[in-house]
Design a protein around this motif. Structure first.
Motif, mmCIF file in Angstrom:
data_model
loop_
_atom_site.group_PDB
_atom_site.id
_atom_site.type_symbol
_atom_site.label_atom_id
_atom_site.label_comp_id
_atom_site.label_asym_id
_atom_site.label_seq_id
_atom_site.Cartn_x
_atom_site.Cartn_y
_atom_site.Cartn_z
ATOM 1 N N GLY A 79 0.815 -1.205 0.000
ATOM 2 C CA GLY A 79 0.000 0.000 0.000
ATOM 3 C C GLY A 79 0.845 1.249 0.000
ATOM 4 N N GLN A 92 -3.729 5.097 4.990
ATOM 5 C CA GLN A 92 -3.008 4.255 4.038
ATOM 6 C C GLN A 92 -3.962 3.447 3.187
ATOM 7 O OE1 GLN A 92 -0.781 1.606 6.608
ATOM 8 N NE2 GLN A 92 -2.449 0.147 6.724
ATOM 9 N N THR A 93 -3.457 2.993 2.042
ATOM 10 C CA THR A 93 -4.176 1.990 1.273
ATOM 11 C C THR A 93 -3.660 0.628 1.697
ATOM 12 O OG1 THR A 93 -2.594 2.102 -0.561
ATOM 13 C CG2 THR A 93 -4.577 3.495 -0.710
ATOM 14 N N GLU A 95 -3.765 -3.461 0.121
ATOM 15 C CA GLU A 95 -4.169 -4.352 -0.966
ATOM 16 C C GLU A 95 -3.470 -5.697 -0.803
ATOM 17 O OE1 GLU A 95 -4.467 -4.352 -5.859
ATOM 18 O OE2 GLU A 95 -3.479 -2.708 -4.828
ATOM 19 N N VAL A 103 -8.751 -2.663 -3.181
ATOM 20 C CA VAL A 103 -7.984 -1.770 -2.319
ATOM 21 C C VAL A 103 -8.892 -1.166 -1.254
ATOM 22 C CG1 VAL A 103 -6.532 0.296 -2.251
ATOM 23 C CG2 VAL A 103 -6.481 -1.211 -4.264
#
Length: 161
Positions: A79, A92-93, A95, A103
């Motif tokens: 991420g 934050q992302t 994935e 995501v």
């Protein structure tokens, strides 16, 4: 003292809220998220090892971690940190490599409760209810509970890995 993890995944809504208290001051809990050597000592469930090839816990920084089971199977995640405010917030992302394009956007908030205690709250928003439900079904709560127990030990100075 070990505190309980509280998880809220409301029916029909694509998000998960979690909350957990720690008997340590905010800077210590924040640093355990920022320092890759500390993060490796507590992140994830007990039955998986973790490698952190990338961790730039700053605004616009990136991260990647790989969990491995005893058979060598890998579960990789990555991420980007959109916002990091010292001892306060990380956005934050998140994935999972095994589910590309699913995501989530996560908001981690570090709250000073006084007396050297911290509340870590997270709000994770998913692209669909199905993606959120898959995360809930993945064993996320068990992994977080086990990881936070190890974080308690780290914060108390008791982890010797």
């Amino acid at each position: 003292m070990t505190h309980s993890l509280h998880v809220n995944a409301p029916a029909g809504l694509p998000y998960i809220d979690t909350e957990r208290d720690f008997d340590a001051p905010v800077p210590a809990v924040f640093d355990a998220h920022r320092d890759p050597e500390k993060l490796k000592r507590w992140m994830g469930p007990d039955d998986l090892s973790v490698e952190i090839p990338e961790l730039d816990f700053t605004t616009h920084g990136g991260w990647r971690m790989v969990h491995r089971d005893a058979d060598g199977n890998e579960y990789a995640f990555h991420g980007t940190f959109h916002t990091v405010r010292e001892n306060d917030l990380a956005v934050q992302t998140f994935e999972f490599d095994g589910a590309p394009d699913q995501v989530s956007l996560e908001f981690l908030t570090f709250t000073d409760l006084g007396d050297g205690r911290t509340r870590l709250s997270a709000h994770a928003v998913y692209p669909s209810l199905e993606a959120r439900d898959a995360m809930v079904a993945s064993g996320m709560e068990t992994g977080m509970t086990e990881g936070y127990r190890k974080l308690d030990d780290l914060l108390a100075g008791a982890v010797a890995r």
